[in-house]
Design a protein around this motif. Sequence first.
Motif, short mmCIF file in Angstrom:
data_model
loop_
_atom_site.label_atom_id
_atom_site.label_comp_id
_atom_site.label_asym_id
_atom_site.label_seq_id
_atom_site.Cartn_x
_atom_site.Cartn_y
_atom_site.Cartn_z
N PHE A 11 0.80 -1.14 0.08
CA PHE A 11 0.02 -0.04 0.04
C PHE A 11 0.75 1.22 0.09
O PHE A 11 0.51 2.11 -0.79
N GLN A 12 1.99 1.30 0.86
CA GLN A 12 2.78 2.40 0.84
C GLN A 12 3.72 2.64 -0.33
O GLN A 12 3.86 3.56 -0.76
N GLU A 13 4.06 1.43 -1.01
CA GLU A 13 5.01 1.51 -2.00
C GLU A 13 4.29 2.10 -3.49
O GLU A 13 4.82 2.67 -4.22
N LEU A 14 2.93 1.51 -3.31
CA LEU A 14 2.17 1.91 -4.82
C LEU A 14 1.97 3.62 -4.84
O LEU A 14 1.68 3.91 -4.07
N PRO A 15 2.03 3.73 -5.97
CA PRO A 15 2.00 5.05 -6.61
C PRO A 15 0.55 5.72 -6.15
O PRO A 15 -0.36 4.80 -6.20
N GLN A 16 0.26 6.76 -6.01
CA GLN A 16 -0.98 7.44 -6.28
C GLN A 16 -1.79 7.01 -7.36
O GLN A 16 -1.27 7.22 -8.53
N GLU B 166 -9.87 8.09 -14.06
CA GLU B 166 -10.25 8.71 -15.30
C GLU B 166 -11.12 9.87 -14.92
O GLU B 166 -10.96 10.91 -15.18
N LYS B 167 -12.16 9.68 -14.27
CA LYS B 167 -13.23 10.67 -14.04
C LYS B 167 -13.58 11.00 -12.49
O LYS B 167 -14.57 11.73 -12.09
N THR B 168 -12.36 10.64 -11.86
CA THR B 168 -12.50 11.05 -10.26
C THR B 168 -11.05 11.66 -9.91
O THR B 168 -10.34 10.88 -10.09
N ASP B 169 -11.38 12.80 -9.38
CA ASP B 169 -9.97 13.35 -8.98
C ASP B 169 -9.45 12.99 -7.63
O ASP B 169 -10.28 13.35 -6.70
N LEU B 170 -8.36 12.25 -7.65
CA LEU B 170 -8.15 11.59 -6.31
C LEU B 170 -7.04 12.34 -5.75
O LEU B 170 -6.53 12.29 -4.77
N ARG B 171 -6.46 13.62 -6.42
CA ARG B 171 -5.48 14.28 -5.98
C ARG B 171 -5.79 14.84 -4.45
O ARG B 171 -5.06 15.08 -3.76
N ASN C 63 -3.86 -2.48 -6.81
CA ASN C 63 -3.54 -1.06 -6.58
C ASN C 63 -3.68 -0.66 -5.29
O ASN C 63 -3.77 -1.49 -4.33
N LYS C 64 -3.62 0.64 -5.06
CA LYS C 64 -3.17 0.89 -3.73
C LYS C 64 -4.49 0.62 -2.63
O LYS C 64 -4.42 0.19 -1.52
N TRP C 65 -5.62 0.78 -3.15
CA TRP C 65 -6.90 0.38 -2.29
C TRP C 65 -6.90 -1.04 -2.08
O TRP C 65 -7.55 -1.53 -0.91
#
Lengths: 261, 425
Positions: free
Chosen positions: B35-40, B44-49, B131-133
């Motif tokens: 989880f920690q290593e994987l990038p953000q 496409e349609k959801t701003d996760l920033r 993926n991260k989640w």
Amino acid sequence: MGKPDFRVQNLHVSVEGKEILKGLNLHIRGGEIHAIMGPNGTGKSTLASSLMGHPHYEVTAGEVVLDGEDVLAMSTDERARAGLFLAMQYPAEVPGVSNANFIRQALNARRGEGNELPVLQFHRKLQEKMKALNIDPSFAERYLNEGFSGGEKKRNEILQMSMLEPRIAILDEIDSGLDIDALKIVANGVNQLRSENIGFLIITHYQRLLNYIVPDHVHVMMQGRIVRSGDAKLAEELEAKGYDWLKKELGIEDETVEVEA
Amino acid sequence: MSEVNTAVSHVHRVAQALGEPSSLLALREAAWRTFQELPQPYVEKTDLRKLTWEIGSFSEQVGKVPAEVQAYIDRLQHSYALFVDGLPIDFRLSEEAKAAGVTYCTIHEAPEKAETLWKANFGTVVAANENKWTALNQALFAGGVFLYAPKGTHMEAPFETIYVWTGGEAGAYSRSLVIAGELADIRYAETVFAAAAGAKVVNSHVLEIVAMADSRVQVSTADAFHRGSTHFVTRRARVDKDAHVLWTVADTSDGTCVELVENELFGPGAKGLARVVGLGHGRSHVELTASMRHVGRHTESEIVMHGVLRDKANTIFRSRTEIVKGAVGAGSEQHDRMIMIDGTARADAIPMLLIDENDVQRCGHAASVGKIDPTQVYYLMSRGIPKSIAVQMIIWGYLHDTVESLASEPMRDLVVARIERELSR
Ligand SMILES: Nc1ncnc2c1ncn2[C@@H]1O[C@H](COP(=O)(O)OP(=O)(O)OP(=O)(O)O)[C@@H](O)[C@H]1O
Ligand SMILES: [Mg+2]
């Protein structure tokens, strides 16, 4: 409530800025059957739709009165509850809504709150009417008009009419796309309903329907108005001779709703 | 980093009290590192920033069962498991299921109660490093069931997992694993009840389904994730030879959700169907992907997505069909349709076809976004039905078939009530 009385006076209707009905008059009383005939594109369906209040059609002048009430001031559903019915030339399909549920909602809306027909009674009545129209019982649970053949759609319109018992029924080409057996069944459905309590306006191209439903009055539409009225003999005459003689008599070259300069 | 390990070991300690073997801690810790290593991630349609990866604090306090949930449970006739904030509260295995030799326990007990099946399947359908989640879920999962229906089991009654999130400070990480043995024919359901979150945290939910050869699994889900937090949902089935997995997904969430429901049509002749109804309302943001991955030969799939939107909702429905090289003779259909009722809602219907195989049977797709058909409204009104009722009848008609295919009467009633509540406002 007494005999229905339906009066259309000097009706002018436009669609997308183009005038289609140009001063149409009509008077239908309970117990009468009026037939409207006329070549393609002369405004027959426009008349039917604008009487029902279709949002596409704009009434620019004239009056429509049912039993003393101003129909033009009513929304489409209010017109239906006041007793107006239109069997459509091309009824819509509504997936996921069963035919029975639709008719029950419509009937209860017409009967009014507190006067709803109990479910069992409703279904008995529906099955009875379906049988009379030779509609398979499974059509009660089929989705409204979805996947119905042309003839099945027409019979379904008549089924709705006989369930709703309107005061004025307008039938737009209820005979088109029907074979002779279906035509007889549909005509029979109309005749069963015939009484002092209902007036009919039947739009058709063919005399053959009028052999089974004999009209009291026949009107011919051209150029967005009624150009000739008569009795059942007029329909026979048109069947035999076509429209040309009438056009000649009236001095009409293009009978359709031509665009005005 | 240290606070992190606290969370993992804390969850593990709680889970141990529920029967989780100590060996699982290593698995959780490895997933946490992933989880920690994987990038953000990019969606496409959801701003996760601006999205928080805050996991919240954990409580061992057993939350109360809300009255609405209790009333729902009281109606259930079939086997179910109830979790409140990740902790098991109530559990019932029907006599029929017992007689069928079904294994049904919490996900935490499974490594001991069904060691071989667990080892062979856990994390193989939804992997931690996807993926991260999914990594986060494997590190922190709390609550969920393990269900194994042995070869030939045939049961009409569903197994239902009910997740209740009472809206505290903690994140929600449910995880279930369902395995249908060869020729088994079963139904599984997940129902979510959630209160608005107390804190902004990230949540990740996972469901893994393994449908062995010739089995048939009908899965129903009723999600209602609430606003405040972000929810990632990953539900996937691996479908073996000639097996059939049919999803019915009913989503009435009003939070921010990124959801995936997917069939991996792995074996030859595998079949998949995903029916989705979504109701977007309030300020909900739901990006839901229904996906069919054709791997085996002669695999078939169908996706039907129906959305209804109002208010300021933003709903993205993506129907995705992937046909990998070698999946000869695959066939697929997609129907994706969204209706905007009112307000300034935004709808996206995105069809995706990723085809690497030349020999494809058929591949149809249709996507549209629009308003209710005015000719239908006019037709109903012409029979005396008032406009507002006509509109409701048309919308219900449009959702009807999918709602009908949900697993049980109480579940259908629940979904109908949830939709009705928002539509009749
Ligand atoms: N919704 C509409 N938009 C544009 N034009 C229309 C519309 N409805 C009717 N018209 C036009 O009005 C004229 C009359 O059409 P209408 O359908 O009333 O004829 P009709 O007499 O019923 O013909 P038919 O016998 O073919 O059914 C035609 O020129 C038609 O194109
Ligand atoms: Mg016409």
